[in-house]
Design a protein around this motif. Structure first.
Motif, PDB file in Angstrom:
ATOM      1  N   LEU A   1       0.818  -1.209   0.000  1.00  0.00           N
ATOM      2  CA  LEU A   1       0.000   0.000   0.000  1.00  0.00           C
ATOM      3  C   LEU A   1       0.856   1.264   0.000  1.00  0.00           C
ATOM      4  O   LEU A   1       1.882   1.325   0.671  1.00  0.00           O
ATOM      5  N   PRO A   2       0.443   2.280  -0.736  1.00  0.00           N
ATOM      6  CA  PRO A   2       1.163   3.563  -0.708  1.00  0.00           C
ATOM      7  C   PRO A   2       1.008   4.225   0.652  1.00  0.00           C
ATOM      8  O   PRO A   2      -0.048   4.141   1.275  1.00  0.00           O
ATOM      9  N   GLN A   3       2.056   4.873   1.119  1.00  0.00           N
ATOM     10  CA  GLN A   3       2.027   5.509   2.438  1.00  0.00           C
ATOM     11  C   GLN A   3       1.758   7.007   2.357  1.00  0.00           C
ATOM     12  O   GLN A   3       1.013   7.551   3.160  1.00  0.00           O
ATOM     13  N   THR A   4       2.357   7.673   1.391  1.00  0.00           N
ATOM     14  CA  THR A   4       2.200   9.119   1.244  1.00  0.00           C
ATOM     15  C   THR A   4       1.483   9.420  -0.061  1.00  0.00           C
ATOM     16  O   THR A   4       2.017   9.161  -1.140  1.00  0.00           O
ATOM     17  N   THR A   5       0.251   9.940   0.050  1.00  0.00           N
ATOM     18  CA  THR A   5      -0.544  10.222  -1.147  1.00  0.00           C
ATOM     19  C   THR A   5      -1.196  11.593  -1.061  1.00  0.00           C
ATOM     20  O   THR A   5      -2.278  11.807  -1.616  1.00  0.00           O
ATOM     21  N   ASP A   6      -0.576  12.515  -0.353  1.00  0.00           N
ATOM     22  CA  ASP A   6      -1.129  13.872  -0.249  1.00  0.00           C
ATOM     23  C   ASP A   6      -1.275  14.466  -1.649  1.00  0.00           C
ATOM     24  O   ASP A   6      -0.378  14.307  -2.484  1.00  0.00           O
ATOM     25  N   PRO A   7      -2.383  15.115  -1.944  1.00  0.00           N
ATOM     26  CA  PRO A   7      -3.446  15.583  -1.048  1.00  0.00           C
ATOM     27  C   PRO A   7      -4.655  14.642  -0.955  1.00  0.00           C
ATOM     28  O   PRO A   7      -5.761  15.100  -0.707  1.00  0.00           O
ATOM     29  N   PHE A   8      -4.426  13.333  -1.137  1.00  0.00           N
ATOM     30  CA  PHE A   8      -5.527  12.367  -1.089  1.00  0.00           C
ATOM     31  C   PHE A   8      -5.208  11.274  -0.063  1.00  0.00           C
ATOM     32  O   PHE A   8      -4.857  10.141  -0.415  1.00  0.00           O
ATOM     33  N   PRO A   9      -5.328  11.602   1.232  1.00  0.00           N
ATOM     34  CA  PRO A   9      -4.902  10.675   2.282  1.00  0.00           C
ATOM     35  C   PRO A   9      -5.747   9.414   2.402  1.00  0.00           C
ATOM     36  O   PRO A   9      -5.319   8.456   3.060  1.00  0.00           O
ATOM     37  N   GLU A  10      -6.927   9.370   1.782  1.00  0.00           N
ATOM     38  CA  GLU A  10      -7.815   8.214   1.932  1.00  0.00           C
ATOM     39  C   GLU A  10      -7.458   7.060   0.997  1.00  0.00           C
ATOM     40  O   GLU A  10      -8.011   5.965   1.126  1.00  0.00           O
ATOM     41  N   ILE A  11      -6.566   7.281   0.060  1.00  0.00           N
ATOM     42  CA  ILE A  11      -6.279   6.269  -0.957  1.00  0.00           C
ATOM     43  C   ILE A  11      -5.850   4.949  -0.324  1.00  0.00           C
ATOM     44  O   ILE A  11      -6.321   3.872  -0.722  1.00  0.00           O
ATOM     45  N   LYS A  12      -4.961   4.994   0.655  1.00  0.00           N
ATOM     46  CA  LYS A  12      -4.449   3.772   1.274  1.00  0.00           C
ATOM     47  C   LYS A  12      -5.581   2.937   1.867  1.00  0.00           C
ATOM     48  O   LYS A  12      -5.672   1.724   1.621  1.00  0.00           O
ATOM     49  N   GLU A  13      -6.443   3.567   2.641  1.00  0.00           N
ATOM     50  CA  GLU A  13      -7.555   2.856   3.277  1.00  0.00           C
ATOM     51  C   GLU A  13      -8.486   2.234   2.246  1.00  0.00           C
ATOM     52  O   GLU A  13      -8.877   1.065   2.361  1.00  0.00           O
ATOM     53  N   HIS A  14      -8.838   3.002   1.218  1.00  0.00           N
ATOM     54  CA  HIS A  14      -9.786   2.507   0.223  1.00  0.00           C
ATOM     55  C   HIS A  14      -9.181   1.406  -0.647  1.00  0.00           C
ATOM     56  O   HIS A  14      -9.865   0.446  -1.011  1.00  0.00           O
ATOM     57  N   LEU A  15      -7.904   1.539  -0.976  1.00  0.00           N
ATOM     58  CA  LEU A  15      -7.233   0.500  -1.747  1.00  0.00           C
ATOM     59  C   LEU A  15      -7.199  -0.820  -0.992  1.00  0.00           C
ATOM     60  O   LEU A  15      -7.447  -1.893  -1.558  1.00  0.00           O
ATOM     61  N   PHE A  16      -6.886  -0.754   0.302  1.00  0.00           N
ATOM     62  CA  PHE A  16      -6.800  -1.961   1.115  1.00  0.00           C
ATOM     63  C   PHE A  16      -8.164  -2.616   1.248  1.00  0.00           C
ATOM     64  O   PHE A  16      -8.304  -3.839   1.109  1.00  0.00           O
TER      65      PHE A  16
END
Length: 400
Positions: free
Chosen positions: A204-219
């Motif tokens: 999973l990606p750790q740093t995705t600013d300005p979209f911090p929700e990407i990690k949670e939704h991908l998982f």
């Protein structure tokens, strides 16, 4: 969760246009959900008091313009059709055209991608192959596990969680202190799902600013697809564990692209700004200084390349006899394999369930969408009563 059986009688009444619109609506909303819940809520018309609707907003207009430019960037890679675009649009297009090319180039070297982008070794294929050998022993698994310290750490951490920790005859919790003991608790069969789950988690990606929700939704998407696939597969006389691995690791394709996008974004921008300064293009330099990661381009990148990257990755990492790479490839290059069809159903179910849980889609749209892809009716009730987002662990019994 998803009502379906009663829709069979209505299948002939559903127009092709309805099916196409429902499918497009689900895909568009889901891709935006992966990036940001706020984006998909705006698309679904969930505006707050005082806000304008998404369709009437400048954001929507900008998105429509950008999507047109993205299509050119991917299909034509030409600036001829951008004569009427603003300087910002032209610079953004040129920037992302170069960035996409850099991402595609790096994504082809899977050995480097695994080690430097995902944090895993390609040698994990040996571990996955051992798990699918009938005569495999825990000792052989332990030997392979020693090559992957991160995996041993994650497994040890899980078996020592309060909800999974075993207890002795007196009810006292047992602290697991060796990977051998942890593996014996889990067993080889459970590891067939545990290892792919851990690979997805680590990718999973750790740093995705300005979209911090990407990690949670991908998982959530990866696990939900994996669990759904493992439950659908037996209904089609296919192996549930292989389907789980396919569902979990197919999501790593998106992880690779998203990680590379954010990792290469600043490097590419610095290079472009240096070129603009050299050419004394102050206007271009100013635009570049204000460019931020684009949700629309990020979505376009995944739609265009994620499945192909996942297919290559599965071929590179998974046991050859399972043919998971071929099943993944069949999703975008028919005819579909039986397991590829299961993956298609599983990930579409995962999409609509995620959207439904966040109230970003109607049940009617869900029904039409599932019917349009030929979703098996006998799987609906099973999946509706399953915790599709649950990890592949079960609480241990109270005693040894």
């Amino acid at each position: 969760m998803v009502e379906y059986a009663t829709m069979h009688n209505d299948l002939g009444k559903k127009s092709v246009i309805q099916n196409v619109l429902a499918h497009a609506g689900v895909e568009d909303r889901f891709e935006n959900l992966l990036v940001s819940l706020e984006r998909v809520q705006a698309m679904a018309g969930k505006t707050k008091p005082g806000e304008v609707s998404f369709e009437d907003s400048e954001q929507a207009e900008a998105r429509r313009q950008l999507l047109s430019i993205e299509k050119i960037a991917i299909e034509n890679q030409s600036l001829q059709e951008l004569n009427d675009a603003s300087l910002k649009d032209v610079v953004t297009h040129d920037f992302h055209q170069y960035l996409f090319a850099a991402i595609r180039k790096k994504a082809t070297n899977l050995r480097k991608v695994c080690r430097y982008n995902l944090g895993i070794s390609s040698d994990i294929k040996l571990l996955l192959e051992i798990l699918y050998v009938d005569s495999t022993t825990l000792h052989q698994v332990e030997q392979q596990m020693s090559i992957h310290p991160w995996l041993s750490y994650e497994i040890m951490k899980v078996v020592n969680l309060p909800q999974f920790r075993r207890k002795d005859a007196k009810g006292n919790p047992i602290q697991v202190e060796s990977i051998r003991t942890a593996l014996s608790y889990l067993g080889v069969e459970n590891l067939k799902q545990v290892v792919p789950y851990m690979i997805l988690k680590r990718s999973l990606p750790q740093t995705t600013d300005p979209f911090p929700e990407i990690k949670e939704h991908l998982f959530n998407f990866g696990v939900s697809t994996a669990v759904s696939a493992s439950l659908i597969a037996p209904l089609k006389q296919l192996d549930g564990d292989s389907a789980y691995m396919l569902g979990a690791l197919h999501g790593v394709g998106r992880c690779i692209l998203i990680k590379l996008y954010f990792r290469l974004f600043e490097l590419t921008r610095s290079e472009f700004m240096a070129q603009a300064a050299k050419k004394k293009r102050v206007d271009v330099h100013t635009v570049l200084s204000k460019i931020t990661p684009s949700a629309n381009y990020l979505i376009a990148l995944q739609l265009e390349f994620a499945d192909a990257v996942a297919s290559d990755l599965l071929t590179h990492l998974t046991p050859k006899k399972l043919q998971l790479g071929e099943s993944m490839h069949s999703l975008y290059s028919p005819p579909s394999t039986p397991l590829g069809r299961v993956l298609e159903w599983a990930r579409e179910y995962a999409k609509v369930r995620m959207l439904l849980q966040r109230r970003c889609i109607s049940r009617k749209m869900v029904k039409i969408h599932l019917l349009s892809i030929g979703f098996p009716a006998d799987a609906i009730d099973i999946l509706n009563h399953a915790q599709v987002g649950a990890p592949p662990f079960r609480p241990a019994s109270r005693n040894n």
